[in-house]
Write a protein that holds these residues in place. Structure first.
Motif, PDB file in Angstrom:
ATOM      1  N   UNK A 185     -28.913  17.334  -0.770  1.00  0.00           N
ATOM      2  CA  UNK A 185     -27.626  17.809   0.065  1.00  0.00           C
ATOM      3  C   UNK A 185     -26.216  17.196  -0.513  1.00  0.00           C
ATOM      4  N   UNK A 186     -25.333  17.776  -0.010  1.00  0.00           N
ATOM      5  CA  UNK A 186     -23.843  17.397  -0.736  1.00  0.00           C
ATOM      6  C   UNK A 186     -23.539  16.204  -0.015  1.00  0.00           C
ATOM      7  N   UNK A 187     -22.339  15.364  -0.618  1.00  0.00           N
ATOM      8  CA  UNK A 187     -22.030  14.317  -0.033  1.00  0.00           C
ATOM      9  C   UNK A 187     -21.585  14.349   1.342  1.00  0.00           C
ATOM     10  N   UNK A 212     -36.367  18.291   0.486  1.00  0.00           N
ATOM     11  CA  UNK A 212     -35.942  18.404   1.770  1.00  0.00           C
ATOM     12  C   UNK A 212     -34.304  18.512   1.863  1.00  0.00           C
ATOM     13  N   UNK A 213     -33.598  19.520   2.455  1.00  0.00           N
ATOM     14  CA  UNK A 213     -32.129  19.522   2.218  1.00  0.00           C
ATOM     15  C   UNK A 213     -31.513  19.346   3.581  1.00  0.00           C
ATOM     16  N   UNK A 227     -33.833  23.079  -4.251  1.00  0.00           N
ATOM     17  CA  UNK A 227     -32.639  23.152  -5.286  1.00  0.00           C
ATOM     18  C   UNK A 227     -31.983  24.631  -5.314  1.00  0.00           C
ATOM     19  N   UNK A 228     -32.678  25.799  -5.212  1.00  0.00           N
ATOM     20  CA  UNK A 228     -32.409  26.906  -4.899  1.00  0.00           C
ATOM     21  C   UNK A 228     -31.541  27.329  -3.752  1.00  0.00           C
ATOM     22  N   UNK A 229     -31.827  26.620  -2.745  1.00  0.00           N
ATOM     23  CA  UNK A 229     -31.257  26.677  -1.477  1.00  0.00           C
ATOM     24  C   UNK A 229     -29.637  26.068  -1.738  1.00  0.00           C
ATOM     25  N   UNK A 230     -29.561  24.833  -2.367  1.00  0.00           N
ATOM     26  CA  UNK A 230     -28.381  24.172  -2.504  1.00  0.00           C
ATOM     27  C   UNK A 230     -27.544  24.913  -3.493  1.00  0.00           C
ATOM     28  N   UNK A 231     -28.036  25.497  -4.498  1.00  0.00           N
ATOM     29  CA  UNK A 231     -27.195  26.236  -5.619  1.00  0.00           C
ATOM     30  C   UNK A 231     -26.682  27.656  -4.704  1.00  0.00           C
TER      31      UNK A 231
END
Length: 242
Positions: free
Chosen positions: A61-63, A219-220, A236-240
């Motif tokens: 996840x992002x910060x 897990x995101x 990773x694909x979800x985040x990108x």
């Protein structure tokens, strides 16, 4: 497979202060701001997660998404405001460089201090001591106060102690980023060895290449909630994509 980590409807809130001193509080009131000088921030909200023994899981996840806060609940460093965290087995790992180390003590003394914090007996530490020092590669500095250690030396010794506790669950939070490349490879090899022995691994990292090497599940988290749970490639694909 038996469950290693069972998290049910976990909530964690922090109080965020708008002011930091009495002077600032007085100025706040003089300007007519009579509202609450603090507010609650939900770091985790309704998080439920089950991890089986032997799974390798990346928390991504992002910060500010809540992943490190979740890892600290798994480690027992934090307690939830609501919900439950159930752990099966001994937990060890690296959440902060130098956590559990005392700067005024030597590396040798800190091996015993940190090992005991992680649940090892004095006998176990003595039996593993030479192996810990050998793995850390800082033998010539083992009797030096750790206040003089670089962040890389902290990491070497902390990781060496952690992996010698024979943990059932191993946690890592971005910690390998401070090590040099040869030691990173050595750590990754040891992590894979632990996993092959049936240990559970939970990693927090922004390094997608490293995550792909050691984790199968991803897990995101976004704003304290789980929004994706699948393969590490899907996570990773979800985040990108976002």
């Amino acid at each position: 497979m038996p469950v290693s980590i069972d998290i049910d409807n976990l909530d964690k809130r922090f109080v965020m202060r708008h002011t930091r001193s009495i002077k600032e509080s007085v100025l706040w009131l003089l300007k007519g701001r009579r509202g609450d000088l603090s507010r609650k921030f939900s770091a985790l909200e309704g998080v439920s997660l089950t991890i089986q023994q032997g799974e390798t899981v990346a928390l991504l996840g992002f910060n500010g998404s809540g992943k490190s806060t979740l890892l600290k609940h798994i480690s027992g460093v934090m307690l939830p405001d609501a919900g439950t965290v159930r752990i099966r087995g001994r937990v060890a790992g690296l959440i902060e460089v130098g956590a559990g180390f005392h700067p005024d003590l030597s590396g040798r003394d800190n091996v015993f201090l940190n090992g005991s914090i992680l649940g090892m007996t004095e006998k176990e530490i003595r039996q593993q001591f030479d192996s810990i020092v050998e793995f850390s590669e800082i033998g010539e500095f083992i009797d030096t106060e750790v206040r003089f250690y670089s962040s890389g030396m902290y990491l070497r010794l902390a990781f060496a102690v952690a992996v010698h506790t024979d943990p059932d669950i191993f946690l890592i939070d971005e910690i390998l980023a401070v090590g040099d490349e040869p030691f990173q490879k050595k750590c990754l090899a040891k992590i894979k060895e632990l996993n092959e022995a049936g240990k559970t691994l939970v990693v927090v990292s922004h390094d997608f290449d490293m995550v792909r090497k050691v984790c199968e599940r991803g897990v995101v988290l976004e704003h304290g909630r789980i929004v994706q749970d699948g393969t590490v490639s899907e996570a990773i694909g979800h985040l990108r994509a976002g």
